[in-house]
Design an enzyme around this catalytic site. Structure first.
Site, PDB file in Angstrom:
ATOM      1  N   ASP A   1       0.719  -1.069  -0.055  1.00 12.82           N
ATOM      2  CA  ASP A   1       0.224   0.165   0.094  1.00 12.82           C
ATOM      3  C   ASP A   1       0.668   1.497   0.614  1.00 12.82           C
ATOM      4  OD1 ASP A   1       0.557  -0.243   2.700  1.00 12.82           O
ATOM      5  OD2 ASP A   1      -0.610  -0.551   3.208  1.00 12.82           O
TER       6      ASP A   1
ATOM      7  N   GLU B   1       7.527  -7.091  -3.433  1.00 13.72           N
ATOM      8  CA  GLU B   1       6.102  -6.366  -2.806  1.00 13.72           C
ATOM      9  C   GLU B   1       6.331  -8.101  -4.492  1.00 13.72           C
ATOM     10  OE1 GLU B   1       2.933  -7.196  -3.034  1.00 13.72           O
ATOM     11  OE2 GLU B   1       3.200  -5.602  -1.126  1.00 13.72           O
TER      12      GLU B   1
ATOM     13  N   ASP C   1       9.645 -11.974  -5.059  1.00 14.35           N
ATOM     14  CA  ASP C   1       9.564 -12.774  -3.968  1.00 14.35           C
ATOM     15  C   ASP C   1      10.640 -12.532  -2.940  1.00 14.35           C
ATOM     16  OD1 ASP C   1      10.534 -15.424  -2.346  1.00 14.35           O
ATOM     17  OD2 ASP C   1       8.083 -15.191  -2.185  1.00 14.35           O
ATOM     18  N   GLY C   2      10.404 -11.894  -1.651  1.00  8.52           N
ATOM     19  CA  GLY C   2      10.940 -11.515  -1.240  1.00  8.52           C
ATOM     20  C   GLY C   2      12.039 -12.110  -0.342  1.00  8.52           C
TER      21      GLY C   2
ATOM     22  N   ASP D   1       5.963  -5.814   5.951  1.00  5.80           N
ATOM     23  CA  ASP D   1       5.419  -5.094   6.485  1.00  5.80           C
ATOM     24  C   ASP D   1       4.379  -6.365   5.837  1.00  5.80           C
ATOM     25  OD1 ASP D   1       2.488  -3.924   6.791  1.00  5.80           O
ATOM     26  OD2 ASP D   1       2.804  -2.364   5.713  1.00  5.80           O
ATOM     27  N   SER D   2       3.555  -7.672   6.832  1.00  3.11           N
ATOM     28  CA  SER D   2       2.564  -8.631   5.931  1.00  3.11           C
ATOM     29  C   SER D   2       1.777  -8.796   6.966  1.00  3.11           C
ATOM     30  CB  SER D   2       3.888  -9.049   6.573  1.00  3.11           C
ATOM     31  OG  SER D   2       3.372  -9.894   7.954  1.00  3.11           O
ATOM     32  N   SER D   3       0.647  -9.816   5.964  1.00  2.00           N
ATOM     33  CA  SER D   3      -1.039  -9.919   7.043  1.00  2.00           C
ATOM     34  C   SER D   3      -0.390 -10.962   8.012  1.00  2.00           C
ATOM     35  CB  SER D   3      -1.791 -10.303   5.739  1.00  2.00           C
ATOM     36  OG  SER D   3      -1.445 -11.732   5.208  1.00  2.00           O
ATOM     37  N   ASP D   4      -1.393 -11.259   8.484  1.00  2.00           N
ATOM     38  CA  ASP D   4      -1.206 -12.373   9.848  1.00  2.00           C
ATOM     39  C   ASP D   4      -1.134 -13.283   9.344  1.00  2.00           C
ATOM     40  OD1 ASP D   4      -2.455 -10.277  11.134  1.00  2.00           O
ATOM     41  OD2 ASP D   4      -4.538 -10.808  11.706  1.00  2.00           O
TER      42      ASP D   4
ATOM     43  N   TYR E   1      -7.813  -2.224  13.606  1.00  2.00           N
ATOM     44  CA  TYR E   1      -6.778  -4.003  13.700  1.00  2.00           C
ATOM     45  C   TYR E   1      -7.927  -4.080  15.079  1.00  2.00           C
ATOM     46  CZ  TYR E   1      -2.258  -4.008  11.160  1.00  2.00           C
ATOM     47  OH  TYR E   1      -1.509  -4.022   9.780  1.00  2.00           O
TER      48      TYR E   1
END
Length: 217
Positions: A23, A43, A74-75, A92-95, A160
Site C-alpha cells: 500500500d 512486493e 518474492d522477498g 509489513d505482512s498480513s497475519d 485492527y
C-alpha cells in the site's frame, strides 16, 4: 510505528529493505527519516501497488520518493541475492494465516539475518497479545535463534482487531537498547510526525506484567 521503531533504534539506518507493504504506507514513512539514504522494497503483488496508487494515494505517495526502489517479486528470493546489505529490514505482512505464514517462521529470521549488515535490526508485524499470545512467543523464539536481542512492542491502531497490534524486533547487537530512540525531539519535530514521539517509542516496549512473564521469563 513499524517504520520508526526500528529506524530510531538504529544509530545510522542508511539502507533499508521493506518486504511487503504494497500500500506504500511504510515506504512513505521510512523515507522521512533524515539518515535514510536508500530504501529498497520488495512486493510480490503488483496489483496491490496499482490499486493503492489509484485508491490510497495518501499512502502510495511513498512510491514516488527518489530514495525508493521498488521490486515486484518474492522477498525470500530477493534476500538470498542480497547478503550483508541492509541496516534495517521491515516486514509489513498480513497475519500468519495462508501465504504469510512463512514470514513468521524461524527460517525467515535466518534469511533476514544474512541480509543485514553488522548490528542490523529487523521489525515485523507481530500480532496482538490479546489474540495471538502463544503464536507471538513462538515467533519471538524463532527470532532468538538468530538475533542477539529480541523484543516485542505494541501500538494502537483502531482499524485492527482489538484496536491493538504489535511488532517483533530483533537486533544483531547484543547490547541493543530498543526502548531508547536515537533521534532527539527536535529532529523528530523537524520531520513533522503525527503519532510517533520519543515518549511513544519508549512506551511501546512497556508491556502488562502477565505478557512480560509469558514472553521473557
Amino acid at each position: 510505528m513499524i517504520s520508526f521503531l526500528p529506524l530510531c533504534a538504529h544509530p545510522n539506518p542508511k539502507k533499508v529493505l521493506i518486504v511487503g507493504g504494497g500500500d506504500g504506507g511504510v515506504a512513505r514513512e521510512v523515507v522521512k527519516h533524515p539518515l535514510v539514504e536508500e530504501v529498497h522494497q520488495v512486493e510480490i503483488d503488483d496489483r496491490v501497488v496499482e490499486l493503492s496508487k489509484q485508491y490510497l494515494p495518501a499512502m502510495a505517495c511513498g512510491f514516488a520518493n527518489e530514495k525508493l526502489k521498488l521490486t515486484i517479486g518474492d522477498g525470500f528470493d530477493y534476500m538470498k541475492k542480497h547478503k550483508n546489505e541492509f541496516d534495517v529490514i521491515i516486514t509489513d505482512s498480513s497475519d500468519p494465516i495462508g501465504p504469510a505464514v512463512s514470514l513468521f517462521q524461524e527460517s525467515y529470521y535466518e534469511l533476514m539475518k544474512h541480509a543485514l549488515k553488522e548490528d542490523g535490526i529487523v521489525c515485523s508485524q507481530g500480532g496482538s497479545f490479546w489474540l495471538d499470545l502463544d503464536y507471538i512467543k513462538k515467533t519471538m523464539s524463532g527470532c532468538k535463534e538468530h538475533f542477539a536481542k529480541v523484543a516485542y512492542a505494541v501500538t494502537s491502531v483502531p482499524s485492527y482487531p482489538c484496536g491493538h497490534i504489535g511488532f517483533v524486533m530483533g537486533s544483531l547487537n547484543k547490547n541493543q537498547d530498543f526502548a531508547t530512540p536515537k533521534l532527539g525531539k527536535s529532529e523528530i519535530d523537524a520531520i513533522d510526525l503525527r503519532y510517533y514521539s520519543s515518549e511513544v517509542h519508549s512506551a511501546a516496549f512497556a508491556l502488562p506484567r502477565w505478557v512480560q512473564k509469558h514472553f521473557y521469563e
